[in-house]
Design an enzyme around this catalytic site. Sequence first.
Site, PDB file in Angstrom:
ATOM      1  N   ASP A 324      -5.989   1.062  -4.124  1.00 55.30           N
ATOM      2  CA  ASP A 324      -4.741   1.312  -3.500  1.00 55.30           C
ATOM      3  C   ASP A 324      -4.306   2.721  -3.301  1.00 55.30           C
ATOM      4  O   ASP A 324      -4.676   3.654  -4.086  1.00 55.30           O
ATOM      5  CB  ASP A 324      -3.718   0.521  -4.324  1.00 55.30           C
ATOM      6  CG  ASP A 324      -2.292   0.541  -3.746  1.00 55.30           C
ATOM      7  OD1 ASP A 324      -1.962  -0.206  -2.685  1.00 55.30           O
ATOM      8  OD2 ASP A 324      -1.351   1.352  -4.296  1.00 55.30           O
ATOM      9  N   GLU A 353      -8.111   2.250   0.387  1.00 57.91           N
ATOM     10  CA  GLU A 353      -6.821   2.182   1.302  1.00 57.91           C
ATOM     11  C   GLU A 353      -6.504   3.600   1.967  1.00 57.91           C
ATOM     12  O   GLU A 353      -5.660   4.352   1.300  1.00 57.91           O
ATOM     13  CB  GLU A 353      -5.747   1.629   0.674  1.00 57.91           C
ATOM     14  CG  GLU A 353      -4.554   1.322   1.661  1.00 57.91           C
ATOM     15  CD  GLU A 353      -3.257   0.998   1.110  1.00 57.91           C
ATOM     16  OE1 GLU A 353      -2.439   0.140   1.759  1.00 57.91           O
ATOM     17  OE2 GLU A 353      -2.998   1.423  -0.073  1.00 57.91           O
TER      18      GLU A 353
END
Length: 612
Positions: A324, A353
């Site tokens: 993330d 990400e």
Amino acid sequence: MKKLFLLFLIFTSSTMFAQIERIEPPFWYAGMKNPELQIMFYGKNITKYNVSTTNSIPITKVERTSNQNYIFVTINTKNIPPKEFHFLFKEKDKVVFTEKYNLKQRRENSAERKSFDASDMMYLIMPDRFSNGNSNNNSDASTTEKYNRELPEGRHGGDIQGIINHLDYIKELGATTLWITPLCEDNEAVYSYHTYAQTDVYKIDPRYGTNEDYARLASEMHKKNLKLVMDYVTNHWGMQHWMMKDLPTQDWIHQFENFTQTNHRRTVIHDINASKSDTKICMDGWFAPSMPDLNQTNPLVLNYLTQNAIWWIEFANLDGFRVDTYNYADPTAITKWTKAITDEYPNFNIVGEISMRDQAQLSYWQKDSPIGKIQNFNSHLPSVMDFNLSDELLQVFNVDEGKWGLGMDKIYDNFTNDFLFPNPNNLLIFAENHDTHRINHIYQNDLRKYKMAMALIATARGIPQTYYGSEIGMAGNKDKGDADIRQDFPGGWEGDTNNAFTKEGRSQVQNDYFDFTSKLFNWRKNKSVVHFGKMTHYIPENNTYVYFRHNATEIVMVAFNNSNETKTLKTERFAENIGNFKTGKDIITDQLIDITQEVRLEPKSVLILELK
């Protein structure tokens, strides 16, 4: 007698005087490539003690911080077999208390584990919203937020057991890999269901289950030839993380005189004209008020995160990471984290990400990027998420006209820039995820447009990722809030009147979505030509777009008609790929289609043909 006395001392001191509240990692594994292990001990005023070990385990470093409640002890595990030993905490050479520690046996060939790649289809699940398999853990005494399915942003009770219960559904769909949003404890008072504000990164949130349940999930998945990808967060924790109440060091997190949120301008990282102040706020500013920003440039923090990630790989037998907010962390530090993991596991895939919408900027973050080399930067990150393609897939099939630079031109132009990536086939490609509008909302549940989007990510270069529920027509409008794009999967809760996990329980419309998706991705499972073959595409004409995937033995033709009119494609234009082939088998209907002169495409349709 001496040995018996030592054993007595260890037992009595551990039980009578132990004052360690936490040991992290709680145990480790013998035979790791990096033999250095840094163990964090937390307890009241433990810095006053000297530390030694039993069983001749060598201590190479002891670090104390300004906080007297922490000691970081580094041991060297090289050539140490799996065993139990003790740390001795002494004051003036007198053992005050001891702590047991274990080096466990690794799984055979653990370092060489295979990860996910372009042969896989990744299915994204938000566990709280997928299925409630164990109602006994809906709420937990140790966590603040309790079960409330009536509250759209509340805890709905989905859990690990619910996922285990429906692995056959996932396999039937054609998925081979699960990306599950974070499962570690998130003890925030509200909106904790997304679990990105983690409060204990060595513990599965009890509302999802236990650490053992998570390992059991991986085991059950591996029995079915499914892979498990952990959603790992390196950038931030939750405000209620236990360390926030007693930081090991003041610079464990980034701190400002007043709350400072990141400016989200990640371009400053590679921008040669960026100001130092903008760069600092981007990387050091907090993602949200409830998410303290971790300082990975602190070696203790970086080592803590690295060992935690490796611990989960070994403990749960993981097959990959999705990371993330990867490029919100300090780039030099986060690349060290990634390299340490891939050094330990050379075949381990990690997808970051990188929510950039420019392909040069996306490429900068992929391992061995030619763009990164301009600045002597290498992220060591094997894969990135292709947000540029995702943005196009969230609007392109509503564009009926095929003018220059519009419609299918957008998709074509996306792939023309693949030369920027060192490995375009290791990009994660997707039409939507848990942070976007659902495509069935964007396309107003027009099944034809859904089919085109799925066909593209199934046949283009890269690793396709789908989002739970869209395969049965679930829609969601992000403008209404995140809860609308993260609704409960029908049939995942006792008493649900619509059970979309079974053919009999699905409506006709749900079956229309599911049957197409299942046929498409189950076909893809065994098509190495689509996984690793070359891609050749042709400039779109009149909002039609054609590309081929081909290798030495197979050719697949993919043709899109994004207009509202029937189109006929003259196949002589594609002679360099079609060659002497005369027919193509429609992989959805299994019909043979004559391709010697032309191919007919219905409005808003896609045709996937195996050339025969």
